[in-house]
Structures are given as C-alpha cells and as structure tokens.
Design a protein around this motif. Structure first.
Motif, PDB file in Angstrom:
ATOM      1  N   UNK A  81      53.633 -37.173  75.615  1.00 33.06           N
ATOM      2  CA  UNK A  81      52.702 -36.080  75.387  1.00 33.06           C
ATOM      3  C   UNK A  81      51.931 -36.333  74.097  1.00 33.06           C
ATOM      4  N   UNK A  82      50.666 -35.948  74.087  1.00 34.06           N
ATOM      5  CA  UNK A  82      49.782 -36.288  72.970  1.00 34.06           C
ATOM      6  C   UNK A  82      50.316 -35.768  71.635  1.00 34.06           C
ATOM      7  N   UNK A  83      50.828 -34.535  71.599  1.00 25.49           N
ATOM      8  CA  UNK A  83      51.311 -33.975  70.338  1.00 25.49           C
ATOM      9  C   UNK A  83      52.566 -34.689  69.853  1.00 25.49           C
ATOM     10  N   UNK A  84      53.383 -35.173  70.790  1.00 26.34           N
ATOM     11  CA  UNK A  84      54.580 -35.923  70.406  1.00 26.34           C
ATOM     12  C   UNK A  84      54.185 -37.301  69.877  1.00 26.34           C
ATOM     13  N   UNK A  85      53.247 -37.945  70.564  1.00 31.40           N
ATOM     14  CA  UNK A  85      52.785 -39.256  70.118  1.00 31.40           C
ATOM     15  C   UNK A  85      52.137 -39.163  68.736  1.00 31.40           C
ATOM     16  N   UNK A  86      51.387 -38.089  68.494  1.00 36.79           N
ATOM     17  CA  UNK A  86      50.750 -37.905  67.182  1.00 36.79           C
ATOM     18  C   UNK A  86      51.792 -37.709  66.092  1.00 36.79           C
ATOM     19  N   UNK A  87      52.850 -36.956  66.392  1.00 38.88           N
ATOM     20  CA  UNK A  87      53.939 -36.760  65.424  1.00 38.88           C
ATOM     21  C   UNK A  87      54.589 -38.093  65.068  1.00 38.88           C
ATOM     22  N   UNK A  88      54.837 -38.916  66.090  1.00 36.12           N
ATOM     23  CA  UNK A  88      55.486 -40.203  65.833  1.00 36.12           C
ATOM     24  C   UNK A  88      54.569 -41.108  65.009  1.00 36.12           C
ATOM     25  N   UNK A  89      53.283 -41.115  65.350  1.00 37.73           N
ATOM     26  CA  UNK A  89      52.335 -41.963  64.618  1.00 37.73           C
ATOM     27  C   UNK A  89      52.281 -41.574  63.139  1.00 37.73           C
ATOM     28  N   UNK A  90      52.376 -40.281  62.859  1.00 33.55           N
ATOM     29  CA  UNK A  90      52.365 -39.838  61.465  1.00 33.55           C
ATOM     30  C   UNK A  90      53.618 -40.279  60.734  1.00 33.55           C
ATOM     31  N   UNK A  91      54.752 -40.359  61.436  1.00 34.46           N
ATOM     32  CA  UNK A  91      55.973 -40.878  60.807  1.00 34.46           C
ATOM     33  C   UNK A  91      55.788 -42.345  60.426  1.00 34.46           C
ATOM     34  N   UNK A  92      55.142 -43.102  61.303  1.00 27.49           N
ATOM     35  CA  UNK A  92      54.851 -44.498  60.980  1.00 27.49           C
ATOM     36  C   UNK A  92      53.941 -44.567  59.752  1.00 27.49           C
ATOM     37  N   UNK A  93      52.883 -43.765  59.768  1.00 34.16           N
ATOM     38  CA  UNK A  93      51.927 -43.788  58.655  1.00 34.16           C
ATOM     39  C   UNK A  93      52.598 -43.376  57.341  1.00 34.16           C
ATOM     40  N   UNK A  94      53.456 -42.343  57.408  1.00 35.52           N
ATOM     41  CA  UNK A  94      54.139 -41.869  56.203  1.00 35.52           C
ATOM     42  C   UNK A  94      55.093 -42.911  55.637  1.00 35.52           C
ATOM     43  N   UNK A  95      55.557 -43.816  56.502  1.00 38.72           N
ATOM     44  CA  UNK A  95      56.460 -44.882  56.057  1.00 38.72           C
ATOM     45  C   UNK A  95      55.691 -46.051  55.455  1.00 38.72           C
ATOM     46  N   UNK A  96      54.374 -45.921  55.372  1.00 36.89           N
ATOM     47  CA  UNK A  96      53.573 -46.984  54.788  1.00 36.89           C
ATOM     48  C   UNK A  96      53.144 -48.054  55.776  1.00 36.89           C
ATOM     49  N   UNK A  97      53.362 -47.809  57.063  1.00 39.05           N
ATOM     50  CA  UNK A  97      52.981 -48.782  58.089  1.00 39.05           C
ATOM     51  C   UNK A  97      51.454 -48.842  58.207  1.00 39.05           C
ATOM     52  N   UNK A  98      50.927 -50.066  58.344  1.00 36.54           N
ATOM     53  CA  UNK A  98      49.486 -50.238  58.523  1.00 36.54           C
ATOM     54  C   UNK A  98      49.141 -50.817  59.896  1.00 36.54           C
ATOM     55  N   UNK A  99      50.100 -51.500  60.505  1.00 36.50           N
ATOM     56  CA  UNK A  99      49.863 -52.074  61.822  1.00 36.50           C
ATOM     57  C   UNK A  99      51.130 -51.957  62.649  1.00 36.50           C
ATOM     58  N   UNK A 100      50.957 -51.835  63.946  1.00 39.45           N
ATOM     59  CA  UNK A 100      52.103 -51.642  64.834  1.00 39.45           C
ATOM     60  C   UNK A 100      51.841 -52.341  66.160  1.00 39.45           C
ATOM     61  N   UNK A 101      52.901 -52.937  66.700  1.00 40.34           N
ATOM     62  CA  UNK A 101      52.817 -53.518  68.032  1.00 40.34           C
ATOM     63  C   UNK A 101      53.560 -52.596  68.983  1.00 40.34           C
ATOM     64  N   UNK A 102      52.876 -52.216  70.063  1.00 41.07           N
ATOM     65  CA  UNK A 102      53.425 -51.326  71.080  1.00 41.07           C
ATOM     66  C   UNK A 102      53.855 -52.206  72.248  1.00 41.07           C
ATOM     67  N   UNK A 103      55.164 -52.414  72.365  1.00 43.00           N
ATOM     68  CA  UNK A 103      55.717 -53.314  73.374  1.00 43.00           C
ATOM     69  C   UNK A 103      55.920 -52.552  74.680  1.00 43.00           C
ATOM     70  N   UNK A 104      55.295 -53.041  75.750  1.00 43.92           N
ATOM     71  CA  UNK A 104      55.344 -52.314  77.015  1.00 43.92           C
ATOM     72  C   UNK A 104      54.511 -51.052  76.897  1.00 43.92           C
TER      73      UNK A 104
END
Length: 387
Positions: A81-104
C-alpha cells in the motif's frame, strides 16, 4: 502476462484503447469487450479492459496515482500500500540511505516510494513482462533490470550496485503456479537468500504478517505494520527492536515487558490493534491502559479506567453473563435485538452460524463479546466507546 502485450500496453499506441476502456462503466462486461474488439485485436482489447479494471481496484492502495500505473492481478495483490511504502522509504532516508536496490521489485510500488523519498533506485525483476510494467511505472525516476538477482547477470548487477554502499529491500514472492503460498520453502527468492542480503548493510525484508517468529534472525529488528486497522506485513530490518507501527498516523509501541497480569472483567474492554498483538507488545499496552488480560489465552485487555489510545479499540461493558447459547437466545429475545455483532475470542464458536440460530428479531442493535475469562466462558454485552 505476455511480454509483447505488456510492451504494447505501456506504449503510446495503447492510449486510445485505454481511454476507450476507461469510458466503460463495467470493464468486465461482455458489451465492453465487444465494443473494444471493433477497433483493436481481441488480446489488446482484453489487456486494455484488464488495466482499467485493475486501476480502479488499485485506488484503495495507491489513490489517484493508480489511474496512470500499470498492473497485473498477482502484482497488485502483493504490491505494498502506498502509505506503507512511503513510511518504509522514510525509514531508509532517516537512516542516511541515499540509494537502494529493490530485489524482486514486482510492479515497482516500493521502488516508487523510494524515488519519492529522494533515493536513487535500482529494481531487479525476474519476469520480463512485469519488469516492463515496472519500468513504465517508474519512468525516469528509477532503473529496472530484467534478471534473476540470485544468479548470473542479475546477481552481478546486484553485487555491483551493493558495492557502492546501497541499501537493500526485498519482498520475496509468495506465489507459486498453484496460487498464493504461506510455505516459506516456496518463497522466491529464498528466505535464506533474503536474510543474507541484510548481512553487513542497512536493509529490510517485507514478510507476511503471519511469518513465524522463529524465522526472524537474531539481531534483526521486526516491525509489525497495521494500516488503517488491517495487519498488512512484518518488516524485518537489519537492526533494531521488535515493535508495532500503526499507519498512517505512525504510532509506535515497542515490545517490552514481561507477561500481562490476568484479572476479572472491568468496566472497560480493550481490543488491541492486531499489530500490537503480533509484535508481542501487549504488556506495554496493558501498562499504558492500567489494564489486565481476561485470560492468558486471549488478547483482550480490561480495566476500570477509560484511557483513550489509537493502539486499541475501547468498549464499555454493559453486562456480563455466563455464556451459553440458551441464555444468549433468551437475552436477545428479551432485549428485542434484531442486529447483533458477535466477536469471539478463545472459544470454538462460528459467529455466522450462531447468529442464525439465535433467530434475531426486533428494532435494537447490540455487540456481544464471547470470550474465555478467569471465571470461565462469558458473554460480554459491550458498546464501542464514542458511539
């Protein structure tokens, strides 16, 4: 899905067919198929109508954005769901992540959220037709590689991207040729492969909410996610604690404390959010509510003080009686109950069958909770707080 059809539906050539399909009130109807087949081959007409049908269904997950995305039936079912995906993406961003590989990456729902959060995204998808749709969904905001991430060129692309310091996200497919599967041995890529990707880097595995706790690796965090009251997933993180998260508001409850005290039925009954129960955070919630369990077997909490919380639904207890079908039938007749909501915890009772046997009739509505307590099986007549 056929790759040739996938390539056609994302092309400019398909736009008139998609517009014609969108004008149909019922894309599933025989009349809609007949009208589109006048101007397009049967396979293309069916594809356009299917896309419109799936887009309309996808609004509940993606909102207005669904109208310009491309879907498959299985892909939409598994898409975050879009709101769940957005929440997860913000956790990545808050951890200082700049790039991510989405496997599958499937149709690219999570990849879109990562891109929206400002991250560089590489998606790897085994199925060529699905990868074609994912590339169209991402457009210029991400890249899609069509390959098997576990072997050959796909594994090489994965390792090369990870070597740049990218984080990883993986949502193993939970479908086989026979349909949806809950067997971990059937996941693709395998669970062992997914867990191995978390070693030494920031990352997350999306799992079904019923994933056995024994499969959560030691040292990893686990977040059970509830979205608008629906338990939708457990996220396994490369580090962290066990917790429940309620979206879209973002309420968090850590799984801390020991067993919950058991006590009698109080003035109020609390039904914890399912994420709280799955995360094992009942003890913390009980402390917040100054409440206790009715028995060790059920998750309901009870207390004499009303404390409002988004982490649980509160009910006022109006009456308590020993549970028997005979006594319940007498009660509904006496109170002239015509509509009865039946909630069951810890008892072998089918609410639908019981409701039919009670032969409800009358102008009144009610809610009854059938549950195990310290004193035995009880029927609690309750009213949702605020109604």
């Amino acid at each position: 899905m056929d790759l040739e059809l996938a390539a056609w539906v994302v092309s400019a050539d398909a736009q008139p067919a998609l517009q014609a399909a969108d004008a149909e009130p019922d894309p599933d109807s025989l009349g809609a198929a007949q009208r589109l087949r006048r101007d397009w081959p049967a396979a293309q007409a069916a594809m356009a109508l299917t896309q419109v049908k799936l887009r309309r269904r996808a609004v509940t997950k993606f909102g207005p954005r669904a109208a310009r995305l491309f879907f498959t039936t299985d892909g939409l079912e598994q898409a975050t769901r879009a709101e769940v995906a957005a929440w997860r993406a913000q956790r990545f961003r808050s951890a200082g992540v700049r790039s991510v590989v989405d496997v599958g990456c499937g149709l690219g729902a999570d990849a879109l959220a990562f891109a929206d959060a400002g991250l560089d995204v590489l998606g790897i998808e085994t199925d060529p037709a699905t990868a074609c749709l994912a590339a169209a969904n991402l457009g210029s905001v991400g890249r899609i590689v069509t390959a098997d991430a576990t072997a050959g060129s796909g594994r090489a692309a994965l390792e090369e991207y990870l070597s740049t310091g990218a984080a990883v996200f993986i949502d193993p497919a939970r479908r086989t040729a026979a349909g949806r599967t809950w067997r971990v041995a059937d996941f693709s890529p395998s669970w062992d492969f997914a867990v191995g990707l978390l070693d030494g880097r920031f990352g997350c595995i999306k799992g079904a909410p019923g994933l056995p706790s024994a499969l959560i690796p030691e040292g990893c965090g686990a977040t059970w996610v509830s979205h608008r009251g629906d338990l939708v997933e457990v996220s396994i993180w490369s580090s962290g604690s066990r917790q429940a998260v309620l979206l879209p508001a973002g309420h968090v409850l850590a799984a801390e404390g020991g067993p919950v005290r058991v006590g009698p039925v109080g003035r109020y009954l609390y039904e914890p959010d399912p994420a709280v129960l799955r995360a094992g955070a009942s003890a913390q919630l009980a402390e917040l509510l100054k409440a206790h369990r009715l028995s060790a077997e059920v998750g309901y909490l009870s207390g004499d003080e009303l404390i409002s919380t988004p982490l649980a639904t509160a009910f006022e207890v109006l009456a308590v009686m020993p549970y028997s079908e005979r006594e319940l039938r007498q009660w509904v007749r006496r109170e002239r109950i015509g509509v009865l909501e039946i909630k069951v915890r810890g008892l072998e009772v089918d609410p639908a069958h019981l409701r039919r046997r009670l032969k409800l009739a009358g102008p009144q509505t009610a809610t009854v909770v059938l549950t195990v307590t310290q004193q035995g099986s009880r029927a609690l007549v309750v009213r949702r707080w605020g109604r």
